[in-house]
Design a protein around this motif. Structure first.
Motif, PDB file in Angstrom:
ATOM      1  N   ARG A  58      -0.207  10.235 -10.246  1.00  0.00           N
ATOM      2  CA  ARG A  58      -1.313  10.269 -11.213  1.00  0.00           C
ATOM      3  C   ARG A  58      -2.008   8.917 -11.302  1.00  0.00           C
ATOM      4  NH1 ARG A  58       2.471  13.158 -14.374  1.00  0.00           N
ATOM      5  NH2 ARG A  58       2.826  11.304 -15.669  1.00  0.00           N
ATOM      6  N   GLU A  59      -1.232   7.842 -11.245  1.00  0.00           N
ATOM      7  CA  GLU A  59      -1.815   6.499 -11.305  1.00  0.00           C
ATOM      8  C   GLU A  59      -2.778   6.274 -10.143  1.00  0.00           C
ATOM      9  OE1 GLU A  59      -2.163   2.391 -12.660  1.00  0.00           O
ATOM     10  OE2 GLU A  59      -1.402   4.224 -13.608  1.00  0.00           O
ATOM     11  N   ILE A  60      -2.387   6.714  -8.956  1.00  0.00           N
ATOM     12  CA  ILE A  60      -3.247   6.550  -7.779  1.00  0.00           C
ATOM     13  C   ILE A  60      -4.485   7.426  -7.895  1.00  0.00           C
ATOM     14  CG2 ILE A  60      -3.367   6.906  -5.282  1.00  0.00           C
ATOM     15  CD1 ILE A  60      -0.413   6.155  -5.139  1.00  0.00           C
ATOM     16  N   ASN A  93      -6.391   3.079  -6.953  1.00  0.00           N
ATOM     17  CA  ASN A  93      -5.732   1.905  -6.389  1.00  0.00           C
ATOM     18  C   ASN A  93      -4.418   2.320  -5.741  1.00  0.00           C
ATOM     19  OD1 ASN A  93      -4.932  -0.720  -5.799  1.00  0.00           O
ATOM     20  ND2 ASN A  93      -4.056  -1.055  -7.839  1.00  0.00           N
ATOM     21  N   THR A  94      -4.259   2.004  -4.465  1.00  0.00           N
ATOM     22  CA  THR A  94      -3.033   2.364  -3.750  1.00  0.00           C
ATOM     23  C   THR A  94      -2.108   1.168  -3.538  1.00  0.00           C
ATOM     24  OG1 THR A  94      -4.158   2.041  -1.624  1.00  0.00           O
ATOM     25  CG2 THR A  94      -4.142   4.274  -2.542  1.00  0.00           C
ATOM     26  N   THR A  95      -2.576  -0.036  -3.858  1.00  0.00           N
ATOM     27  CA  THR A  95      -1.730  -1.226  -3.740  1.00  0.00           C
ATOM     28  C   THR A  95      -1.073  -1.479  -5.087  1.00  0.00           C
ATOM     29  OG1 THR A  95      -3.192  -2.160  -2.055  1.00  0.00           O
ATOM     30  CG2 THR A  95      -1.659  -3.664  -3.137  1.00  0.00           C
ATOM     31  N   LEU A  96       0.224  -1.205  -5.164  1.00  0.00           N
ATOM     32  CA  LEU A  96       0.929  -1.227  -6.442  1.00  0.00           C
ATOM     33  C   LEU A  96       2.242  -1.981  -6.337  1.00  0.00           C
ATOM     34  CD1 LEU A  96       0.401   2.526  -7.344  1.00  0.00           C
ATOM     35  CD2 LEU A  96      -0.725   0.607  -8.453  1.00  0.00           C
ATOM     36  N   ARG A  97       2.737  -2.382  -7.507  1.00  0.00           N
ATOM     37  CA  ARG A  97       4.060  -3.003  -7.607  1.00  0.00           C
ATOM     38  C   ARG A  97       5.058  -1.913  -8.004  1.00  0.00           C
ATOM     39  NH1 ARG A  97       4.341  -7.747 -11.554  1.00  0.00           N
ATOM     40  NH2 ARG A  97       6.040  -8.462 -10.206  1.00  0.00           N
ATOM     41  N   LYS A 125       3.583   0.419   2.685  1.00  0.00           N
ATOM     42  CA  LYS A 125       3.253  -0.478   3.786  1.00  0.00           C
ATOM     43  C   LYS A 125       3.364  -1.917   3.299  1.00  0.00           C
ATOM     44  CE  LYS A 125      -0.130  -0.939   7.516  1.00  0.00           C
ATOM     45  NZ  LYS A 125      -1.440  -0.469   8.031  1.00  0.00           N
ATOM     46  N   LEU A 126       4.285  -2.660   3.901  1.00  0.00           N
ATOM     47  CA  LEU A 126       4.500  -4.066   3.573  1.00  0.00           C
ATOM     48  C   LEU A 126       4.109  -4.887   4.789  1.00  0.00           C
ATOM     49  CD1 LEU A 126       8.003  -3.760   1.852  1.00  0.00           C
ATOM     50  CD2 LEU A 126       5.739  -3.545   0.810  1.00  0.00           C
ATOM     51  N   GLY A 127       2.931  -5.487   4.727  1.00  0.00           N
ATOM     52  CA  GLY A 127       2.419  -6.189   5.902  1.00  0.00           C
ATOM     53  C   GLY A 127       2.076  -5.185   6.984  1.00  0.00           C
ATOM     54  N   GLU A 128       2.660  -5.367   8.158  1.00  0.00           N
ATOM     55  CA  GLU A 128       2.433  -4.439   9.268  1.00  0.00           C
ATOM     56  C   GLU A 128       3.512  -3.370   9.358  1.00  0.00           C
ATOM     57  OE1 GLU A 128      -0.288  -4.483  11.074  1.00  0.00           O
ATOM     58  OE2 GLU A 128      -1.015  -6.233   9.965  1.00  0.00           O
ATOM     59  N   GLN A 129       4.502  -3.440   8.490  1.00  0.00           N
ATOM     60  CA  GLN A 129       5.636  -2.521   8.560  1.00  0.00           C
ATOM     61  C   GLN A 129       5.520  -1.432   7.500  1.00  0.00           C
ATOM     62  OE1 GLN A 129       7.886  -2.941  11.035  1.00  0.00           O
ATOM     63  NE2 GLN A 129       6.758  -4.764  11.690  1.00  0.00           N
ATOM     64  N   GLU A 148       0.844  -1.194   0.000  1.00  0.00           N
ATOM     65  CA  GLU A 148       0.000   0.000   0.000  1.00  0.00           C
ATOM     66  C   GLU A 148       0.880   1.244   0.000  1.00  0.00           C
ATOM     67  OE1 GLU A 148      -3.393   2.257   2.744  1.00  0.00           O
ATOM     68  OE2 GLU A 148      -2.576   0.306   3.356  1.00  0.00           O
ATOM     69  N   VAL A 149       0.726   2.068  -1.022  1.00  0.00           N
ATOM     70  CA  VAL A 149       1.532   3.280  -1.169  1.00  0.00           C
ATOM     71  C   VAL A 149       0.787   4.454  -0.547  1.00  0.00           C
ATOM     72  CG1 VAL A 149       2.668   4.833  -2.786  1.00  0.00           C
ATOM     73  CG2 VAL A 149       2.570   2.379  -3.279  1.00  0.00           C
ATOM     74  N   ILE A 150       1.462   5.178   0.337  1.00  0.00           N
ATOM     75  CA  ILE A 150       0.883   6.344   1.002  1.00  0.00           C
ATOM     76  C   ILE A 150       1.743   7.553   0.655  1.00  0.00           C
ATOM     77  CG2 ILE A 150       0.210   7.361   3.212  1.00  0.00           C
ATOM     78  CD1 ILE A 150       0.064   4.499   4.334  1.00  0.00           C
ATOM     79  N   LEU A 151       1.174   8.479  -0.112  1.00  0.00           N
ATOM     80  CA  LEU A 151       1.893   9.684  -0.527  1.00  0.00           C
ATOM     81  C   LEU A 151       1.160  10.907   0.005  1.00  0.00           C
ATOM     82  CD1 LEU A 151       2.646   8.790  -4.276  1.00  0.00           C
ATOM     83  CD2 LEU A 151       4.076   8.357  -2.277  1.00  0.00           C
TER      84      LEU A 151
END
Length: 370
Positions: free
Chosen positions: A147-149, A154-158, A123-127, A112-115
């Motif tokens: 822009r993608e978000i 979608n905030t879960t990205l590779r 966010k990777l798991g709980e970290q 989960e990407v938080i900007l």
């Protein structure tokens, strides 16, 4: 631009295309030539425009991974000029031969990407891990990610990232992991050699397999790859920029059954008596929470033949530190307050000891007489 100068630019571009050895440079010059010829009348062109040659896609090293899902900016200038050749610096990506080994560390993480204005994390798991980019080089990827978000929600990205490890001076202090954004695999991204070869949380590492003094876990040390253009730039740069440019990354890897033992420096032995250093190339998987990488696959046999690399000496680091401290003192001069001085002959007055009264034993008498 006049007709004669435009024709001169055409001839110059044709010569650059003939002498170019890099496929990407050749394709760029051909594209510029095509745009320039569109602005000229047909009778002024003596030769047809050659078709652009598409460069073969290769997996690039640490500082040259592609930015996924980022559209190129269209050049709308009517008559483009031929760019001058520049020495390769930190802001210019490097290209290496496909079969030639080189230092690199790159991988894919999904979370989960938080900007926000306050923080940029994934966010990777709980970290949560800090996510950053180099302003002059990867801002384009960062803006495309935003822009993608915004468009997809979608905030879960590779993400395609470089791992950045901060080792602290004491061995007992745990290192800190963050990730430098290189690109991302968006909803419209086409399959590439990188995103099809690596799964989520997998990384490719190529470097020296060794222990470093501030980490209990053996590391793969990734240095800046050497080339002549960089060497020329380094000779002209100041010490602080040199050290920053040649900064290495030491990635802790859990690899119990490694075919070659990690090098460990022994201060009691002479240089000739030290163990051997091996250059290794592996795949490893990032383990969130533990902040280490676990061995997954060996890509080639360990070798004592190490590719050329750039490394800052202790003397250069000392010069850079002195330069940085001097700059800070010039920017923020501090005035130290001096305590008031006492006269050299003055002595503190002696305190006279107080006389203590001695208590005499008292007898109790009676006024009555028998």
């Amino acid at each position: 631009m006049s007709k004669n100068s435009s024709v001169g630019q055409v001839e110059k571009l044709k010569k650059l295309i003939q002498t170019a050895t890099n496929p990407k440079q050749k394709a760029m010059y051909q594209d510029l030539l095509a745009k320039l010829q569109d602005t000229l009348p047909p009778e002024s062109l003596s030769e047809p425009t050659p078709e652009p040659v598409k460069p073969k896609r290769t997996i690039k090293p640490k500082t040259s991974a592609p930015v996924e899902a980022v559209e190129p900016v269209e050049d709308k200038t009517p008559a483009p000029t031929v760019p001058d050749s520049q020495p390769e610096t930190e802001s210019q990506p490097e290209t290496e031969s496909e079969n030639k080994p080189y230092f690199q560390g790159i991988g894919i993480i999904k979370g989960e990407v938080i900007l926000t204005e306050e923080r940029s994390v994934i966010k990777l798991g709980e970290q949560e891990y800090r996510l950053f980019y180099i302003p002059n080089r990867r801002k384009k990827a960062y803006e495309a990610l935003k822009r993608e978000i915004e468009v997809t929600g979608n905030t879960t990205l590779r993400l395609i990232v470089y791992p950045k490890i901060l080792h602290l001076p004491q061995k007992d202090q745990p290192h800190k992991v963050s990730f430098q954004l290189v690109g991302f695999i968006g909803s419209k991204a086409k399959p590439s050699e990188l995103n099809t070869e690596l799964k989520d949380f997998e990384f490719k590492f190529s470097g020296l397999w060794q222990f470093i003094p501030v980490c209990r876990t053996p590391c793969i040390s990734i240095f800046r790859n050497f080339n002549k253009e960089r060497l020329t730039w380094i000779k002209e740069a100041n010490p602080a920029k040199k050290v920053k440019f040649m900064k290495s990354s030491h990635v802790p890897v859990l690899w119990r059954d490694s075919p070659a033992k990690p090098f460990r420096f022994n201060p009691k032995l002479e240089k000739e008596e030290q163990g051997k250093r091996y250059f290794v190339q592996i795949k490893a998987k990032f383990l969130p929470g533990r902040d280490v990488f676990g061995f997954a696959e060996q890509l080639s046999e360990p070798t004592e033949e190490v590719p050329g690399f750039l490394k800052a000496s202790k003397k250069l680091k000392a010069e850079a530190l002195k330069e940085i401290q001097q700059q800070k003192s010039e920017e923020n001069p501090s005035v130290e307050a001096t305590p008031p001085q006492t006269k050299p002959n003055s002595k503190p007055p002696k305190s006279k000891p107080k006389k203590q009264k001695t208590l005499q034993p008292q007898t109790i008498t009676s006024d009555k007489t028998e």
